[in-house]
Write a protein that holds these residues in place. Structure first.
Motif, PDB file in Angstrom:
ATOM      1  N   TYR A  93      -3.983   4.235   9.274  1.00  0.00           N
ATOM      2  CA  TYR A  93      -3.678   5.182  10.333  1.00  0.00           C
ATOM      3  C   TYR A  93      -4.115   4.484  11.617  1.00  0.00           C
ATOM      4  N   TYR A 125       0.844  -1.192   0.000  1.00  0.00           N
ATOM      5  CA  TYR A 125       0.000   0.000   0.000  1.00  0.00           C
ATOM      6  C   TYR A 125       0.876   1.238   0.000  1.00  0.00           C
ATOM      7  N   ASP A 126       0.498   2.199  -0.833  1.00  0.00           N
ATOM      8  CA  ASP A 126       1.171   3.495  -0.852  1.00  0.00           C
ATOM      9  C   ASP A 126       0.496   4.468   0.100  1.00  0.00           C
ATOM     10  N   THR A 127      -0.792   4.253   0.331  1.00  0.00           N
ATOM     11  CA  THR A 127      -1.556   5.147   1.206  1.00  0.00           C
ATOM     12  C   THR A 127      -2.424   4.323   2.147  1.00  0.00           C
ATOM     13  N   ALA A 128      -2.780   4.929   3.261  1.00  0.00           N
ATOM     14  CA  ALA A 128      -3.649   4.259   4.232  1.00  0.00           C
ATOM     15  C   ALA A 128      -5.031   4.043   3.637  1.00  0.00           C
ATOM     16  N   ASN A 131       1.707   0.658   5.961  1.00  0.00           N
ATOM     17  CA  ASN A 131       0.995   1.695   5.203  1.00  0.00           C
ATOM     18  C   ASN A 131      -0.488   1.419   5.006  1.00  0.00           C
TER      19      ASN A 131
END
Length: 178
Positions: free
Chosen positions: A62, A37-40, A59
Motif C-alpha cells: 500500500y 504477491y497476491d496481497t500487500a 501488489n
C-alpha cells in the motif's frame, strides 16, 4: 542521527532481513528479481515528490504519498491497511531537498502559481496557503520522518514502523540510525 547506506545484504539490520522491509531494500537498492504477491506486505508512506520512485513489484505495498510524507491526515488509510489489508510493517520515507522544508519561503511562488495556472484570485490563493502551509511544513527531513514514525508507532504499537531515507542524488534507500 546518521544515515546508513545499504549497498549489500550485510548492511540490512538483522531484525529486518527476513521481513518485508528487508525485501523492499533488496528490490530497490539491489534490483532483486520481483516475486509475485497476491496481497500487500507493507505500507509505504512517502512524499508526493516525483523524484521518489521505488522499485518494487506490483501488489507488494500500500502506498500513501503526501507532502513531506506526513501521515497525520491519512490515519484512516493507515488503519485500513492494517485492519483490512492485514499489514504489520510500515515504512515512512523522508528525502533530501524536500519541497516542504521551509515552505513559508515558497509562499509567493505558490500564490502566483495558483493565480496563473488555476485561475484563482490572489486573495483566495493567499488564504489557502496561510490555512494549510503550517500543517505541511517540514523543518528537517530526517527529524520529521523519525518523529512521524514514532507518532505512528505510538498509535499502532503492534505494528513495526521504520523511518527510512530516500536519497534523490543516488536513488538509494538508507536506514536512519537514531
Amino acid at each position: 542521527m546518521n544515515l546508513i547506506k545499504i549497498l549489500k545484504e550485510e548492511d540490512i539490520p538483522k531484525k529486518y532481513v527476513d521481513t518485508p522491509i528487508g525485501e523492499l531494500i533488496r528490490y530497490h537498492n539491489f534490483n532483486m528479481p520481483f516475486k509475485e504477491y497476491d496481497t500487500a506486505q507493507i505500507l509505504v508512506g512517502m512524499c508526493m515528490d516525483n523524484r521518489n520512485q521505488l522499485n518494487m513489484p506490483p501488489n507488494f505495498a500500500y502506498i500513501i504519498r503526501t507532502g513531506g510524507g506526513n501521515l497525520r491526515y491519512s490515519e484512516f488509510k493507515v488503519s485500513y491497511a492494517i485492519a483490512i489489508g492485514r499489514i504489520k510493517y510500515i515504512v515512512l520515507f523522508g528525502h533530501n531537498n524536500c519541497g516542504m522544508v521551509n515552505l513559508v519561503s515558497k509562499r509567493e511562488d505558490f500564490v502566483n502559481g495558483l493565480c496563473e495556472l488555476a485561475g484563482w484570485t490572489r486573495e483566495r490563493a493567499e488564504e489557502h496557503f496561510m490555512n494549510f502551509a503550517t500543517m505541511y511544513e517540514v523543518d528537517n527531513e530526517i527529524d520529521f520522518v523519525v518523529n512521524e514514525s514514532e507518532r505512528i508507532n505510538a498509535k499502532y504499537p503492534g505494528i513495526e514502523v521504520v523511518p527510512l531515507f530516500y536519497n534523490i542524488d543516488d536513488n538509494l534507500i538508507y536506514f536512519i540510525q537514531y
